[in-house]
Scaffold this motif. Structure first.
Motif: not given
Length: 444
Positions: A434-442, A163-182
């Motif tokens: 691409n949730l991951t590449r978008d998160a890194f780009a942000a 759902s749109a809600y679930e994708l919103a959750m996963m986008r945030v999880a991706s942003k947290i993960g990308a930040r920690a990867h850096r």
């Protein structure tokens, strides 16, 4: 949308309505009156009074973002407001779950109980009319999970479509993960040990070992050749040649799953191989489109990676010959990816329809974790790799194809362990997201 506190009120209301409609259909089809979901109970370690880390039933957290309330239950009856039986014990030995609060509470009739056994009075009386989803340890005074296969088949099939809600959750999880990867990459560049890189990752994600969606893979040098390496050496190697990190993050019960590989500053030939795998991975991501059969994409990945092996001087055979001879499977021995969402390796990746059944893996590819065709709403990982695994290379050395391998070149790369590049990708009606590449780009 704020990374930690997005406004999810409207998205959640739509999401819950979708879950209720799915549950109604599953119950009607299978002849039940109620869907009852147990959060689960912590399991105790053998001969000890210490529990294993609690992992909530994925079906429970699908309905609401509560992951730390063992002993709680959800009851859904078609035509009624769903009920949450919420265990908030009187306890001074442990932290008690917070009182229910947030964007979801208005959608439930909430009953707070102080002891687990009190839940029975708030569950339906006729157990035989209930589809009860949960692990065996959640049984309560004759009210035990029965996990009807027909109900699970339908709910798991539908869970593939986010759902749109679930994708919103996963986008945030991706942003947290990308930040920690850096943060992890910075620690690697500074000469840290695997353990200290892991600590840097958790510090940036602000999530501990039991909050992350899976055990981090933090692998320096040849450790990257162990696909699920989790030892975390406390001392740094005498010389760091490479770094592979496979690590995700959680947000409201949803996971991200991200892998990157880095070369030391003086490892130019390995960096060139990373760049080739990264370019190939982007090409595979571009094919995450409606109608694409995932097994076909996996086989296509083998052919592309076979070409890279030839281009970089590891083999002297063409890509198709390398695939047919099993050479590509020596260097790329796992599947291209898997469904992801409430679980890192999410359900229904092999399911033939909403009534169950199994779509087999293609011959010669036993570790592929998805055999369905992609459809809008699905989220999958795309994670090709190339590895220098001693055990598999030893097996290849005894095959006829060994004559077409440049073993000196292979030996020179064993110290790097391997490469994996992984993104989380949503299939849409058009271009993949691409949730991951978008998160890194942000992050900039």
């Amino acid at each position: 949308m704020d990374i930690q506190h997005p406004d999810l009120h409207p998205l959640y209301a739509e999401h819950l309505a979708t879950l209720q409609a799915r549950a109604d259909k599953a119950l009607l089809r299978e002849g039940f009156d109620h869907l009852v979901i147990a959060a689960g109970q912590p399991a105790m370690q053998f001969l000890d009074d210490r529990p294993y880390p609690f992992a909530v039933n994925p079906h429970f957290k699908h309905w609401l973002p509560v992951t730390k309330a063992p002993g709680s239950w959800i009851v859904h009856t078609p035509g009624r407001k769903p009920k949450l039986v919420y265990l908030q014990p009187h306890d001074y030995w442990h932290v008690v779950p917070d009182a229910p609060a947030g964007y979801w509470v208005e959608h439930f009739d909430i009953v707070v109980i102080r002891e687990a056994k009190e839940a029975r009075a708030h569950l339906p009386n006729d157990v035989a009319r209930c589809a009860v989803i949960g692990e065996a340890g959640a049984a309560l005074d004759g009210f035990a999970p029965n996990n009807p296969q027909g109900v699970l088949d339908y709910l798991h099939w539908q869970r593939s479509y986010k759902s749109a809600y679930e994708l919103a959750m996963m986008r945030v999880a991706s942003k947290i993960g990308a930040r920690a990867h850096r943060a992890a990459e910075r620690a690697f560049r500074a000469g840290a040990s695997e353990f200290d890189i892991h600590v840097a990752y958790m510090g940036s994600a602000r999530q501990g070992d039991n909050e992350l969606p899976y055990n981090n893979i933090i692998a320096l040098n040849e450790h990257a050749a162990v696909l699920h390496y989790m030892e975390l050496a406390h001392a740094p190697p005498a010389r760091a040649h490479s770094f592979l990190i496979d690590a995700g993050a959680s947000f409201h019960g949803y996971a991200s799953d991200i892998t990157r590989t880095y070369a030391a500053a003086d490892a130019g030939e390995f960096q060139a191989l990373i760049d080739a795998v990264d370019a190939a991975q982007r090409g595979f991501v571009a094919k995450v489109r409606a109608g694409q059969a995932y097994p076909d994409l996996h086989v296509h990945a083998h052919l592309v990676l076979g070409g890279i092996l030839k281009d970089h001087g590891f083999v002297r055979m063409g890509a198709e010959a390398a695939l047919d001879a099993g050479v590509t499977s020596t260097f790329f021995p796992h599947g291209l990816g898997h469904p992801i969402g409430l679980q890192v390796h999410d359900v229904a990746g092999f399911q033939a329809s909403d009534r169950g059944g199994t779509l087999p893996r293609p011959p010669g590819h036993p570790y592929l974790r998805m055999t369905r065709a992609l459809e809008p709403g699905m989220v999958v990982t795309i994670e090709p790799g190339l590895y220098f695994i001693d055990m598999l290379l030893a097996e290849l050395a005894n095959k006829p194809a060994a004559k077409d391998v440049d073993w000196a070149r292979v030996d020179a790369f064993r110290k790097y362990g391997g490469i994996r590049i992984e993104d989380d990708v949503a299939c849409t009606e058009g271009e993949p997201e691409n949730l991951t590449r978008d998160a890194f780009a942000a992050l900039g």
